[in-house]
Write a protein that holds these residues in place. Structure first.
Motif, PDB file in Angstrom:
ATOM      1  N   ARG A  78       0.832  -1.202   0.000  1.00  0.00           N
ATOM      2  CA  ARG A  78       0.000   0.000   0.000  1.00  0.00           C
ATOM      3  C   ARG A  78       0.874   1.262   0.000  1.00  0.00           C
ATOM      4  O   ARG A  78       0.534   2.276  -0.610  1.00  0.00           O
ATOM      5  CB  ARG A  78      -0.951  -0.012   1.188  1.00  0.00           C
ATOM      6  CG  ARG A  78      -2.008  -1.095   1.061  1.00  0.00           C
ATOM      7  CD  ARG A  78      -2.953  -1.134   2.268  1.00  0.00           C
ATOM      8  NE  ARG A  78      -3.839  -2.283   2.173  1.00  0.00           N
ATOM      9  CZ  ARG A  78      -4.941  -2.323   1.426  1.00  0.00           C
ATOM     10  NH1 ARG A  78      -5.286  -1.282   0.716  1.00  0.00           N
ATOM     11  NH2 ARG A  78      -5.687  -3.407   1.404  1.00  0.00           N
ATOM     12  N   GLN A  79       2.025   1.197   0.669  1.00  0.00           N
ATOM     13  CA  GLN A  79       2.921   2.343   0.705  1.00  0.00           C
ATOM     14  C   GLN A  79       3.444   2.662  -0.701  1.00  0.00           C
ATOM     15  O   GLN A  79       3.516   3.823  -1.106  1.00  0.00           O
ATOM     16  CB  GLN A  79       4.114   2.066   1.632  1.00  0.00           C
ATOM     17  CG  GLN A  79       3.741   1.850   3.079  1.00  0.00           C
ATOM     18  CD  GLN A  79       3.280   0.412   3.369  1.00  0.00           C
ATOM     19  OE1 GLN A  79       3.228  -0.446   2.491  1.00  0.00           O
ATOM     20  NE2 GLN A  79       2.923   0.160   4.612  1.00  0.00           N
ATOM     21  N   ALA A  82       0.604   4.234  -2.738  1.00  0.00           N
ATOM     22  CA  ALA A  82       0.277   5.590  -2.294  1.00  0.00           C
ATOM     23  C   ALA A  82       1.311   6.612  -2.767  1.00  0.00           C
ATOM     24  O   ALA A  82       0.993   7.780  -2.964  1.00  0.00           O
ATOM     25  CB  ALA A  82       0.172   5.631  -0.775  1.00  0.00           C
ATOM     26  N   ARG A  83       2.560   6.160  -2.998  1.00  0.00           N
ATOM     27  CA  ARG A  83       3.609   7.068  -3.485  1.00  0.00           C
ATOM     28  C   ARG A  83       3.412   7.428  -4.955  1.00  0.00           C
ATOM     29  O   ARG A  83       4.033   8.351  -5.450  1.00  0.00           O
ATOM     30  CB  ARG A  83       4.983   6.438  -3.291  1.00  0.00           C
ATOM     31  CG  ARG A  83       5.432   6.382  -1.851  1.00  0.00           C
ATOM     32  CD  ARG A  83       6.905   6.063  -1.703  1.00  0.00           C
ATOM     33  NE  ARG A  83       7.326   4.849  -2.358  1.00  0.00           N
ATOM     34  CZ  ARG A  83       7.479   3.666  -1.762  1.00  0.00           C
ATOM     35  NH1 ARG A  83       7.204   3.532  -0.479  1.00  0.00           N
ATOM     36  NH2 ARG A  83       7.903   2.621  -2.439  1.00  0.00           N
ATOM     37  N   ARG A  92      -0.710   8.932  -7.153  1.00  0.00           N
ATOM     38  CA  ARG A  92      -0.196   9.413  -5.870  1.00  0.00           C
ATOM     39  C   ARG A  92      -1.318   9.789  -4.929  1.00  0.00           C
ATOM     40  O   ARG A  92      -2.253  10.493  -5.292  1.00  0.00           O
ATOM     41  CB  ARG A  92       0.724  10.614  -6.096  1.00  0.00           C
ATOM     42  CG  ARG A  92       1.431  11.041  -4.813  1.00  0.00           C
ATOM     43  CD  ARG A  92       2.571  12.001  -5.052  1.00  0.00           C
ATOM     44  NE  ARG A  92       3.656  11.292  -5.723  1.00  0.00           N
ATOM     45  CZ  ARG A  92       4.179  11.664  -6.895  1.00  0.00           C
ATOM     46  NH1 ARG A  92       3.735  12.719  -7.505  1.00  0.00           N
ATOM     47  NH2 ARG A  92       5.152  10.960  -7.433  1.00  0.00           N
ATOM     48  N   GLY A  93      -1.226   9.300  -3.684  1.00  0.00           N
ATOM     49  CA  GLY A  93      -2.170   9.672  -2.651  1.00  0.00           C
ATOM     50  C   GLY A  93      -3.523   8.981  -2.731  1.00  0.00           C
ATOM     51  O   GLY A  93      -4.374   9.220  -1.901  1.00  0.00           O
ATOM     52  N   GLU A  95      -6.253   6.252  -2.171  1.00  0.00           N
ATOM     53  CA  GLU A  95      -6.484   5.177  -1.218  1.00  0.00           C
ATOM     54  C   GLU A  95      -6.990   3.966  -1.989  1.00  0.00           C
ATOM     55  O   GLU A  95      -8.010   4.026  -2.667  1.00  0.00           O
ATOM     56  CB  GLU A  95      -7.505   5.597  -0.163  1.00  0.00           C
ATOM     57  CG  GLU A  95      -7.685   4.544   0.903  1.00  0.00           C
ATOM     58  CD  GLU A  95      -8.647   4.985   1.984  1.00  0.00           C
ATOM     59  OE1 GLU A  95      -9.137   4.110   2.698  1.00  0.00           O
ATOM     60  OE2 GLU A  95      -8.916   6.183   2.101  1.00  0.00           O
ATOM     61  N   TRP A  96      -6.261   2.882  -1.922  1.00  0.00           N
ATOM     62  CA  TRP A  96      -6.606   1.657  -2.653  1.00  0.00           C
ATOM     63  C   TRP A  96      -7.510   0.801  -1.790  1.00  0.00           C
ATOM     64  O   TRP A  96      -7.250   0.586  -0.613  1.00  0.00           O
ATOM     65  CB  TRP A  96      -5.343   0.903  -3.017  1.00  0.00           C
ATOM     66  CG  TRP A  96      -4.520   1.620  -4.041  1.00  0.00           C
ATOM     67  CD1 TRP A  96      -3.779   2.757  -3.847  1.00  0.00           C
ATOM     68  CD2 TRP A  96      -4.366   1.280  -5.402  1.00  0.00           C
ATOM     69  NE1 TRP A  96      -3.176   3.131  -5.010  1.00  0.00           N
ATOM     70  CE2 TRP A  96      -3.519   2.235  -5.983  1.00  0.00           C
ATOM     71  CE3 TRP A  96      -4.864   0.242  -6.199  1.00  0.00           C
ATOM     72  CZ2 TRP A  96      -3.156   2.195  -7.316  1.00  0.00           C
ATOM     73  CZ3 TRP A  96      -4.490   0.200  -7.518  1.00  0.00           C
ATOM     74  CH2 TRP A  96      -3.655   1.166  -8.073  1.00  0.00           C
TER      75      TRP A  96
END
Length: 160
Positions: A78-79, A82-83, A92-93, A95-96
């Protein structure tokens, strides 16, 4: 979801048929957000039976069909997602969330596949019958909560 619609109700119009013929040639990849990469890799290789292509600290590529054919499942932390990374600003940013997708399983292998899921301790629901698609499906969740389907066309039905 079971459907009683007729094939004509869902037939694509001429414009969408020509766009598909010009631009898309099948599904290349599906990216799933995962909390624990090692757990996800183990599940998809040992339970679902996919083949690991490559792995990094942030993700892994697995073959979903014949090895070497461009149909992959991407497991990404997830990190990493999100990048943004490969998706750049578009990803970017974001939310999955959980997704649903299906693997095609030939009917003659379906019973064996479901028994394997049960032996692996996976809760399975189904069968679900889809007359419109002339197929039967079983559903289960992966360790991250994604809804996975084993979709099996009836014998003699041509599939994509």
């Amino acid at each position: 979801m079971e459907s009683n619609a007729t094939e004509g109700d869902n037939a694509p119009d001429v414009a969408s048929q020509s766009i598909r013929a010009e631009f898309t040639h099948g599904l290349s990849e599906v990216a799933l957000p995962v909390n624990d990469l090692r757990t996800a890799i183990d599940f998809y290789t040992k339970v679902v039976g996919l083949v690991l292509e490559l792995q990094s600290d942030d993700g892994a590529f697995l073959w979903t069909g014949s090895t070497g054919q461009p149909q992959r499942l991407i497991l990404a932390t997830r990190q990493y997602l999100a990048r943004g990374n490969a998706a750049g600003e578009v990803g970017r940013g974001v939310e999955w969330h959980h997704v649903h997708y299906a693997f095609q399983v030939p009917r003659e292998k379906l019973e064996k596949a479901i028994k394997h899921l049960h032996r692996s301790g996976v809760a399975v629901s189904g069968p679900a019958r889809f007359d419109l698609m002339k197929a039967t499906s079983f559903y289960f969740r992966d360790p991250d909560g994604h809804l996975v389907e084993f979709w099996s066309p009836d014998p003699g039905v041509q599939s994509a």
